[in-house]
Scaffold this motif. Structure first.
Motif, PDB file in Angstrom:
ATOM      1  N   SER A   1       0.861  -1.179   0.000  1.00 11.03           N
ATOM      2  CA  SER A   1       0.000   0.000   0.000  1.00 11.03           C
ATOM      3  C   SER A   1       0.901   1.233   0.000  1.00 11.03           C
ATOM      4  O   SER A   1       2.102   1.141   0.279  1.00 11.03           O
ATOM      5  CB  SER A   1      -0.926   0.019   1.223  1.00 11.03           C
ATOM      6  OG  SER A   1      -0.171   0.113   2.422  1.00 11.03           O
ATOM      7  N   VAL A   2       0.316   2.361  -0.342  1.00 10.65           N
ATOM      8  CA  VAL A   2       1.064   3.612  -0.417  1.00 10.65           C
ATOM      9  C   VAL A   2       0.338   4.669   0.396  1.00 10.65           C
ATOM     10  O   VAL A   2      -0.900   4.742   0.393  1.00 10.65           O
ATOM     11  CB  VAL A   2       1.217   4.071  -1.890  1.00 10.65           C
ATOM     12  CG1 VAL A   2       1.707   5.514  -1.969  1.00 10.65           C
ATOM     13  CG2 VAL A   2       2.169   3.147  -2.640  1.00 10.65           C
ATOM     14  N   ARG A   3       1.107   5.470   1.108  1.00 15.07           N
ATOM     15  CA  ARG A   3       0.597   6.677   1.754  1.00 15.07           C
ATOM     16  C   ARG A   3       1.103   7.858   0.953  1.00 15.07           C
ATOM     17  O   ARG A   3       2.269   7.906   0.556  1.00 15.07           O
ATOM     18  CB  ARG A   3       1.078   6.773   3.199  1.00 15.07           C
ATOM     19  CG  ARG A   3       0.775   5.539   4.041  1.00 15.07           C
ATOM     20  CD  ARG A   3      -0.696   5.393   4.330  1.00 15.07           C
ATOM     21  NE  ARG A   3      -1.185   6.386   5.278  1.00 15.07           N
ATOM     22  CZ  ARG A   3      -2.484   6.549   5.569  1.00 15.07           C
ATOM     23  NH1 ARG A   3      -3.399   5.822   4.950  1.00 15.07           N
ATOM     24  NH2 ARG A   3      -2.866   7.440   6.457  1.00 15.07           N
ATOM     25  N   ALA A   4       0.237   8.821   0.707  1.00 15.97           N
ATOM     26  CA  ALA A   4       0.585   9.929  -0.193  1.00 15.97           C
ATOM     27  C   ALA A   4       0.031  11.237   0.341  1.00 15.97           C
ATOM     28  O   ALA A   4      -0.949  11.263   1.094  1.00 15.97           O
ATOM     29  CB  ALA A   4       0.037   9.657  -1.597  1.00 15.97           C
ATOM     30  N   ALA A   5       0.658  12.323  -0.085  1.00 17.92           N
ATOM     31  CA  ALA A   5       0.162  13.659   0.236  1.00 17.92           C
ATOM     32  C   ALA A   5       0.743  14.651  -0.765  1.00 17.92           C
ATOM     33  O   ALA A   5       1.868  14.482  -1.245  1.00 17.92           O
ATOM     34  CB  ALA A   5       0.543  14.070   1.654  1.00 17.92           C
ATOM     35  N   PHE A   6      -0.048  15.677  -1.070  1.00 15.36           N
ATOM     36  CA  PHE A   6       0.413  16.778  -1.923  1.00 15.36           C
ATOM     37  C   PHE A   6       0.712  17.994  -1.058  1.00 15.36           C
ATOM     38  O   PHE A   6      -0.047  18.311  -0.131  1.00 15.36           O
ATOM     39  CB  PHE A   6      -0.670  17.176  -2.931  1.00 15.36           C
ATOM     40  CG  PHE A   6      -0.887  16.188  -4.040  1.00 15.36           C
ATOM     41  CD1 PHE A   6      -0.253  16.354  -5.261  1.00 15.36           C
ATOM     42  CD2 PHE A   6      -1.720  15.104  -3.865  1.00 15.36           C
ATOM     43  CE1 PHE A   6      -0.451  15.450  -6.293  1.00 15.36           C
ATOM     44  CE2 PHE A   6      -1.933  14.187  -4.884  1.00 15.36           C
ATOM     45  CZ  PHE A   6      -1.297  14.365  -6.107  1.00 15.36           C
ATOM     46  N   GLU A   7       1.802  18.677  -1.375  1.00 19.09           N
ATOM     47  CA  GLU A   7       2.019  20.012  -0.827  1.00 19.09           C
ATOM     48  C   GLU A   7       1.289  21.010  -1.727  1.00 19.09           C
ATOM     49  O   GLU A   7       1.368  20.917  -2.956  1.00 19.09           O
ATOM     50  CB  GLU A   7       3.505  20.354  -0.795  1.00 19.09           C
ATOM     51  CG  GLU A   7       4.318  19.533   0.189  1.00 19.09           C
ATOM     52  CD  GLU A   7       5.785  19.916   0.194  1.00 19.09           C
ATOM     53  OE1 GLU A   7       6.151  20.880  -0.522  1.00 19.09           O
ATOM     54  OE2 GLU A   7       6.566  19.257   0.887  1.00 19.09           O
ATOM     55  N   ILE A   8       0.588  21.942  -1.117  1.00 17.05           N
ATOM     56  CA  ILE A   8      -0.186  22.929  -1.871  1.00 17.05           C
ATOM     57  C   ILE A   8       0.484  24.291  -1.726  1.00 17.05           C
ATOM     58  O   ILE A   8       0.599  24.818  -0.621  1.00 17.05           O
ATOM     59  CB  ILE A   8      -1.641  23.008  -1.365  1.00 17.05           C
ATOM     60  CG1 ILE A   8      -2.280  21.616  -1.337  1.00 17.05           C
ATOM     61  CG2 ILE A   8      -2.444  23.971  -2.232  1.00 17.05           C
ATOM     62  CD1 ILE A   8      -2.437  20.954  -2.669  1.00 17.05           C
ATOM     63  N   GLU A   9       0.923  24.858  -2.834  1.00 16.23           N
ATOM     64  CA  GLU A   9       1.476  26.210  -2.850  1.00 16.23           C
ATOM     65  C   GLU A   9       0.527  27.118  -3.626  1.00 16.23           C
ATOM     66  O   GLU A   9      -0.063  26.703  -4.621  1.00 16.23           O
ATOM     67  CB  GLU A   9       2.865  26.228  -3.500  1.00 16.23           C
ATOM     68  CG  GLU A   9       3.928  25.495  -2.693  1.00 16.23           C
ATOM     69  CD  GLU A   9       5.322  25.603  -3.318  1.00 16.23           C
ATOM     70  OE1 GLU A   9       5.443  26.188  -4.416  1.00 16.23           O
ATOM     71  OE2 GLU A   9       6.276  25.087  -2.710  1.00 16.23           O
TER      72      GLU A   9
ATOM     73  N   SER B   1       9.511  35.397 -11.640  1.00 15.06           N
ATOM     74  CA  SER B   1       9.556  34.933 -10.259  1.00 15.06           C
ATOM     75  C   SER B   1       9.458  33.415 -10.230  1.00 15.06           C
ATOM     76  O   SER B   1       9.180  32.784 -11.253  1.00 15.06           O
ATOM     77  CB  SER B   1       8.390  35.545  -9.457  1.00 15.06           C
ATOM     78  OG  SER B   1       8.433  35.147  -8.100  1.00 15.06           O
ATOM     79  N   VAL B   2       9.722  32.831  -9.073  1.00 18.36           N
ATOM     80  CA  VAL B   2       9.557  31.381  -8.943  1.00 18.36           C
ATOM     81  C   VAL B   2       8.072  31.051  -8.986  1.00 18.36           C
ATOM     82  O   VAL B   2       7.220  31.905  -8.743  1.00 18.36           O
ATOM     83  CB  VAL B   2      10.195  30.854  -7.644  1.00 18.36           C
ATOM     84  CG1 VAL B   2      11.674  31.160  -7.607  1.00 18.36           C
ATOM     85  CG2 VAL B   2       9.490  31.429  -6.425  1.00 18.36           C
ATOM     86  N   GLY B   3       7.760  29.797  -9.291  1.00 17.03           N
ATOM     87  CA  GLY B   3       6.364  29.416  -9.440  1.00 17.03           C
ATOM     88  C   GLY B   3       5.839  28.598  -8.276  1.00 17.03           C
ATOM     89  O   GLY B   3       6.511  28.425  -7.251  1.00 17.03           O
ATOM     90  N   ASN B   4       4.633  28.090  -8.451  1.00 22.17           N
ATOM     91  CA  ASN B   4       4.005  27.223  -7.460  1.00 22.17           C
ATOM     92  C   ASN B   4       4.298  25.767  -7.790  1.00 22.17           C
ATOM     93  O   ASN B   4       3.965  25.286  -8.878  1.00 22.17           O
ATOM     94  CB  ASN B   4       2.483  27.420  -7.457  1.00 22.17           C
ATOM     95  CG  ASN B   4       2.054  28.760  -6.891  1.00 22.17           C
ATOM     96  OD1 ASN B   4       2.543  29.187  -5.853  1.00 22.17           O
ATOM     97  ND2 ASN B   4       1.140  29.426  -7.576  1.00 22.17           N
ATOM     98  N   GLY B   5       4.901  25.055  -6.866  1.00 25.42           N
ATOM     99  CA  GLY B   5       5.100  23.633  -7.027  1.00 25.42           C
ATOM    100  C   GLY B   5       3.909  22.864  -6.488  1.00 25.42           C
ATOM    101  O   GLY B   5       3.047  23.411  -5.785  1.00 25.42           O
ATOM    102  N   GLY B   6       3.878  21.587  -6.826  1.00 28.05           N
ATOM    103  CA  GLY B   6       2.869  20.676  -6.293  1.00 28.05           C
ATOM    104  C   GLY B   6       3.552  19.382  -5.913  1.00 28.05           C
ATOM    105  O   GLY B   6       3.253  18.328  -6.464  1.00 28.05           O
TER     106      GLY B   6
END
Length: 476
Positions: A152-160, A262-267
């Motif tokens: 199984s996998v545990r996952a999460a996204f960082e939101i910018e 400028s730098v952008g938004n990562g995900g």
């Protein structure tokens, strides 16, 4: 937000028969009395361009919608980010109809939109079969395939996101404090307080919130969960941020590139691989092993499968023309195909966690993805790549302990480190050539992704970076 079997997708995407429709209707009927303060339920899906689309039903129609779905055209799979439409082999055109069925296990009131509830939609044909272009179902299939192998996998996204208080279509940072500075929290303390409260009321478990590097930019991290749940949460968090921002007279942009200079938004995506041990319970394959930095052999193979396919994976994880304005060396965007221990310039960062907590916390972070991605499709492709690595018993190359951009071309070549695609066209070519992703996702998704990406490439063929950012700033 722990999810039960029905919410995780292990039976949520079976064909619908009469008995199944009755169960869905009964489930909705049990929920309706608790929704007396709700006017409508927003049913969402994410299209190929990464835009969250919706149809809504009044609460009084929820029981019918659960059993029989809400009609929608399949053409949305072929939408570009400007709402123009391309035509692929499996998507595009005015003919056909699908049914949106809410996942009732995930239905929640939206604290940021009083009087509204939200549920992710599963897309079925009129005959009750899963739509082959439903990316939520594609992700659930990958979860099942790994489960069949004992994983199984545990996952999460960082939101910018970047906040603007410009009254027009331009971008004026809503705060002026320095990067990561406490000043930015003070400037928008009421907004951030309301955001945290709204997420808590909605059931989202927030790990941390902080000011980011770019002007007006913030980042929010959530707790890891099952992959389908993680993608659902990514959608819910972004819509909550959007709603709270509007309520405070601001607009949130999740675009990969908000300003050209400028730098952008990562995900960024966090993943950990787990197995169930009869004696120990859940065991994290990213820790406690005998490979580099404590990886187990399976954790290494899973990671190596992803690393080897990053050029192809960019077609779903960095899927916009604007994404390649963000993928700049020495900007913590992970533009080189390498990995490293806590290396924020590597495309894959191994995060061990603090000593004493590593058995729980160890994971990998994929840094080259952004929020133009459909989170369901992005995770489905990542899991497929990791599964291919497991099957091949893949081995990681030597880790990178510095900024790869600081090395010469010859030094990188000696280490086998290559620049990831610097254009969407190159990523699409790699995606179409990858057999493991094609087998996992199916011809319908592969063809449609390629058609939509080429449509966006053509859309911005003669555009300057400034024109690209202006056109995409408020689309995701």
């Amino acid at each position: 937000m722990e999810r039960n079997d029905g919410g995780s997708g292990r039976r949520a995407f079976e064909p619908l028969d009469a008995a199944g429709r009755e169960r869905l209707a009964a489930h909705a009927a049990r929920l309706v009395p608790g929704l007396e303060d709700v006017a409508g339920v927003a049913l969402t899906w994410v299209d190929t361009s990464g835009i969250t689309r919706t149809k809504t039903v009044p609460v009084a129609r929820l029981e019918h919608a659960a059993a029989w779905g809400v009609g929608m055209s399949p053409v949305f799979d072929a939408f570009l980010l400007d709402d123009s439409i391309v035509s692929g082999q499996y998507a595009g055109g005015p003919v056909g109809d699908l049914r949106l069925h809410p996942d009732l296990d995930r239905l929640v009131r939206m604290a940021a939109l009083p009087g509204w509830a939200w549920a992710p939609a599963n897309r079925y044909t009129q005959e009750g079969h899963v739509h082959p272009l439903d990316t939520r179902a594609a992700l659930a299939r990958e979860v099942e395939r790994l489960a069949d192998l004992g994983w199984s996998v545990r996952a999460a996204f960082e939101i910018e996101w970047a906040l603007s208080d410009d009254e027009g279509d331009g971008f004026t940072p809503a705060c002026n404090g320095p990067a990561y500075g406490m000043t930015r929290l003070t400037e928008l303390s009421q907004y951030l307080r309301d955001l945290l409260n709204a997420l808590a009321e909605t059931g989202v478990s927030v790990d941390q919130l902080h000011p980011e590097y770019a002007p007006g930019q913030y980042e929010l991290s959530v707790a890891a969960e099952d992959p389908v749940g993680a993608a659902d949460t990514a959608v819910l968090v972004r819509e909550t941020i959007r709603a709270v921002s509007f309520d405070h007279g601001m607009v949130a942009s999740f675009s990969p590139k908000v300003l050209a200079d400028s730098v952008g938004n990562g995900g960024h995506v966090h993943l950990s691989l787990w197995r169930e041990d009869p004696a120990e319970g859940p065991v994290n394959a990213m820790s406690g092993g005998h490979e580099m930095f404590g990886l187990t052999g399976e954790g290494e193979a899973f990671t190596a499968g992803i690393l080897a396919r990053l050029p192809a994976l960019l077609a779903v994880g960095a899927p916009a023309v604007a994404s390649y304005l963000r993928l700049v060396p020495s900007h913590w965007a992970g533009v080189y195909g390498c990995w490293g221990l806590e290396n924020r310039e590597a495309a894959i960062r191994l995060v061990t966690g603090a000593l004493g907590d590593r058995a729980r916390a160890a994971n990998i972070e994929v840094k080259c993805f952004d929020e133009a991605a459909n989170p369901y499709l992005a995770l489905a492709a990542l899991l497929a790549a990791g599964r291919a690595g497991l099957a091949a018993k893949a081995v990681l190359p030597e880790p990178m302990a510095a900024d790869p951009a600081s090395l010469s071309d010859a030094e990188r070549a000696d280490l086998g480190i290559e620049r990831l695609p610097d254009s969407l066209a190159d990523a699409v070519a790699a995606f179409e050539a990858d057999e493991a992703l094609a087998e996992a996702l199916g011809p319908e998704i592969v063809d449609t992704v390629a058609a939509v990406r080429r449509g966006e490439i053509e859309l911005f063929a003669d555009a300057t970076p400034e024109e690209i950012t202006e056109s995409t700033r408020w689309r995701h």
